[in-house]
Design a protein around this motif. Structure first.
Motif: not given
Length: 125
Positions: A20-37
Motif C-alpha cells: 500500500c506504500a505510495s510508489a515514487q512519482p515518475a520523473p517529469p517529462k522534459t519539454v524543450n520550447l523555443i520562443v521569440f522573446p
C-alpha cells in the motif's frame, strides 16, 4: 506450533502495508520550447510559476531564440520539441524555402493567433 499462525499473520500484514506504500512519482517529462522573446509568453511563465506543468508531469524549459533561422533549424534538428513561431516560418521550411537549406517536412502547425507581431507597416519615405 502456535507461533506459526501469528508470524504468518504479521508477515501478511507487513506485506499488505508494503504493497500500500505510495510508489515514487515518475520523473517529469522534459519539454524543450523555443520562443521569440516577449510579453506574449506570459501564459507559459504563469503556468511555470503556478506549477501547472509540474502538476501534470512536465518540466518546460523555455529558450528565447535569436532568429527564426536559429529557431527553425534547431527545431528540425531535434534540439527543441516545440517552437512558438509565425506561420510563415513553418511554411517556408516545410517547402524547402527557408533561409537555410534545411527541409522540415514533418513540421506541423497546431494553433495560432496573433494580431500584431507580423504586421505590415509602411514607411513614409
Amino acid at each position: 506450533m502456535k507461533e506459526f499462525p501469528g508470524k504468518l499473520m504479521y508477515g501478511l500484514i507487513a506485506l499488505l502495508i508494503a504493497s500500500c506504500a505510495s510508489a515514487q512519482p515518475a520523473p517529469p517529462k522534459t519539454v524543450n520550447l523555443i520562443v521569440f522573446p516577449g510579453g506574449f509568453n506570459w501564459p507559459i511563465w504563469v503556468a511555470q510559476e503556478k506549477g501547472l506543468f509540474a502538476k501534470n508531469g512536465f518540466e518546460v524549459r523555455v529558450t528565447p531564440t535569436v532568429s527564426s533561422v536559429f529557431q527553425l533549424t534547431n527545431l528540425i534538428d531535434g534540439k527543441f520539441d516545440i517552437a512558438m513561431t509565425a506561420i510563415d516560418n513553418l511554411i517556408a521550411y516545410r517547402e524547402g524555402q527557408g533561409e537555410e537549406p534545411v527541409l522540415g517536412r514533418d513540421l506541423q502547425a497546431v494553433m495560432g493567433g496573433d494580431a500584431g507581431s507580423c504586421a505590415l507597416s509602411p514607411s513614409p519615405r
